[in-house]
Design an enzyme around this catalytic site. Sequence first.
Site, PDB file in Angstrom:
ATOM      1  N   HIS A   1       0.845  -1.194   0.000  1.00  0.00           N
ATOM      2  CA  HIS A   1       0.000   0.000   0.000  1.00  0.00           C
ATOM      3  C   HIS A   1       0.882   1.246   0.000  1.00  0.00           C
ATOM      4  CE1 HIS A   1      -1.969   3.241   2.521  1.00  0.00           C
ATOM      5  NE2 HIS A   1      -2.847   3.128   1.534  1.00  0.00           N
ATOM      6  N   SER A   2       0.526   2.235  -0.823  1.00  0.00           N
ATOM      7  CA  SER A   2       1.214   3.526  -0.871  1.00  0.00           C
ATOM      8  C   SER A   2       2.681   3.315  -1.247  1.00  0.00           C
ATOM      9  CB  SER A   2       1.054   4.240   0.468  1.00  0.00           C
ATOM     10  OG  SER A   2       1.391   5.597   0.371  1.00  0.00           O
ATOM     11  N   LEU A   3       3.614   3.764  -0.416  1.00  0.00           N
ATOM     12  CA  LEU A   3       5.037   3.536  -0.684  1.00  0.00           C
ATOM     13  C   LEU A   3       5.326   2.053  -0.848  1.00  0.00           C
ATOM     14  CD1 LEU A   3       8.096   4.282  -0.752  1.00  0.00           C
ATOM     15  CD2 LEU A   3       8.014   4.316   1.763  1.00  0.00           C
TER      16      LEU A   3
END
Length: 441
Positions: free
Chosen positions: A268-270
């Site tokens: 998720h995300s980074l």
Amino acid sequence: MRRIVSLLTILLTAICSSVAIPQLPRTPISFRLQHEYTGPGPQALPEDPSDLRQLVLDRQDIGIVPSPAAFALQARPTTVYRPRSPVDYQHARLRSLHAQESEPVEWEEVQVLGPDVEDKHTLSQLARMSGDAYALPGRKNWYDIDPAWNTSFPFGWEDTADGFRGHVFLSADNSTAILSIKGTTLQGPTSKKDKFNDNLLFSCCCARVDFTWIFHTVCKCYAGRWRCDNTCLTDALVQDSLFYNVGVNLINNLTALYPHANVWLVGHSLGGALASLLGTTFGFPAVAFESPGERLAAQRLHLPMPPSSSSLSSSGDPAANPYAFAPVTHVYHNADPIPQGACTGVGSPCAQAGYALETRCHLGKAIVYDSVGKLGWRVDIRKHVIKEVITNVIEAEVEDGWEEDVDGTWRDVPVARAEEDCIDCYKWEFGDFKDRDDDLA
């Protein structure tokens, strides 16, 4: 090195077995878990969207409930393009990175069992695994998962200041390994390194938003008048603190321990962007949730891409660039500004929290949920939280589905499409503007 040694120690306790991959239209992959973790309902969001410090990714008061049941995630034959030799791939990448000299890479077309991203439940479980990368089992923000794996092996948790951490989930027969990579933690022991990687990978030029950011940049590549030095950026990306380099070493060890396992990467995300970059490096299927655009980072890391020749374009994909052939599926919704590169500018919540998340172009293909049109949401940084994505988007029961299919039926999961005509950092000029002796921050 301690995190790699720790991973090796943990994984060596498991029994690795070789299982041939069946080539079936849809193949259930069985996992098993001894306990199921349950928690309360969705957590309230902060009223002020500019206060990113209140965006907590944790669940509270999680209990443990025995669950002997088993469930199967759905997999399907997936064509990926892998470098014939990972060693030659890295040699070509580093030669391009350091000497600006190209070197041919031999590619091979491989059919593996990849995640069925059109299956709603499978996508939900991969998103929950991505959320679980932020915690250890039985602790805060461990998301309920179907009894869908036997054991998870944590990595990176022995060093509280490291940052690159998550879990390896193994199927019951060890034929499939799912590497889940943690994203950014806003407050905690990993926050400093998380922010460094965010600002180096997803900003246009060293996280220089404007002149007020002169003391917040992550490298000294700004050359004045919206110009940025490419050689300086290249040097910045070879630092040991870059999570990509840590991930390459970890996957080398994982594949050495499980040479016959089918590897998937999620995050998720980074964490999703790192899963994408590493999946592209090794030719492993990756699913990234709500990730900033990582295509520019792939270019700056000099990742060789499969050539977009007629032999590789036989599928008729309209994308004419090689980035569409990366084995990556991005999943995000259009009320989250971060994967769309819309949380930018001095007055944005991201900039106020010290993040320069300016890129929007992705590798592979993207599944985009129309949460603005279907759910009536407004673009809001608070919708980036993994819990929002899991419970209110992917698992939501939307009237008439998310989009209409070609046969007139409504889909539970939007179609994955390649991004076309996407440009990052159009205001910037990149070239050789500085002396090679300039120091990095």
